[in-house]
Design a protein around this motif. Structure first.
Motif, PDB file in Angstrom:
ATOM      1  N   ASP A  38      40.650  32.651  27.295  1.00 57.50           N
ATOM      2  CA  ASP A  38      40.521  33.972  26.512  1.00 57.50           C
ATOM      3  C   ASP A  38      38.905  34.543  26.263  1.00 57.50           C
ATOM      4  O   ASP A  38      38.859  35.585  26.546  1.00 57.50           O
ATOM      5  CB  ASP A  38      41.360  34.098  25.381  1.00 57.50           C
ATOM      6  CG  ASP A  38      42.823  33.792  25.421  1.00 57.50           C
ATOM      7  OD1 ASP A  38      43.502  33.998  26.559  1.00 57.50           O
ATOM      8  OD2 ASP A  38      43.460  33.241  24.399  1.00 57.50           O
ATOM      9  N   THR A  39      38.316  33.398  25.932  1.00 56.57           N
ATOM     10  CA  THR A  39      36.764  34.013  25.537  1.00 56.57           C
ATOM     11  C   THR A  39      36.245  34.324  26.789  1.00 56.57           C
ATOM     12  O   THR A  39      35.470  35.351  26.807  1.00 56.57           O
ATOM     13  CB  THR A  39      36.213  32.552  24.933  1.00 56.57           C
ATOM     14  OG1 THR A  39      36.910  32.271  23.792  1.00 56.57           O
ATOM     15  CG2 THR A  39      34.669  33.148  24.736  1.00 56.57           C
TER      16      THR A  39
ATOM     17  N   ALA B 104      37.142  35.453  29.619  1.00 58.84           N
ATOM     18  CA  ALA B 104      38.148  36.876  29.851  1.00 58.84           C
ATOM     19  C   ALA B 104      37.309  37.844  29.098  1.00 58.84           C
ATOM     20  O   ALA B 104      36.888  39.154  29.770  1.00 58.84           O
ATOM     21  CB  ALA B 104      39.524  36.713  30.031  1.00 58.84           C
ATOM     22  N   ALA B 105      37.129  37.650  27.751  1.00 58.42           N
ATOM     23  CA  ALA B 105      36.730  38.660  26.917  1.00 58.42           C
ATOM     24  C   ALA B 105      35.149  39.037  27.164  1.00 58.42           C
ATOM     25  O   ALA B 105      34.757  40.106  27.241  1.00 58.42           O
ATOM     26  CB  ALA B 105      36.953  38.266  25.460  1.00 58.42           C
TER      27      ALA B 105
END
Length: 91
Positions: free
Chosen positions: A75-76, A78-79
């Motif tokens: 998630d990190t 991708a962000a």
């Protein structure tokens, strides 16, 4: 910062805080021409805020350089990719 250019052009030839933020990567990479680096250093010598910003940038580079790809969650990752995808294209 008091080192900004005034509307009358006073301080022309000096790096402003905004320019410093925009050029900090070139400064840290050593790719900045000598005359521009001298202007940059002159600004840093009189601007505590920009000196602090530069130091924070150096700390961030040092700490993130210790990370491995495996340590960054999906998630990190991708962000971060989303945040910086169009960074160079943005005016």
């Amino acid at each position: 910062c008091a080192r900004e250019l005034s509307p009358t052009g006073e301080g022309a030839g000096h790096v402003t805080c905004i320019e410093l933020v925009e050029l900090i990567t070139d400064y840290l990479e050593g790719s900045m021409p000598a005359d521009e680096r001298a202007r940059f250093d002159e600004h840093l010598s009189g601007c505590e805020g920009c000196t602090t910003y530069l130091e924070q940038f150096r700390i961030t580079i040092r700490l993130t350089g210790m990370l491995t790809e495996e340590q960054i969650g999906a998630d990190t990752r991708a962000a971060l990719l989303d945040a910086f995808r169009d960074w160079r294209a943005t005016p």
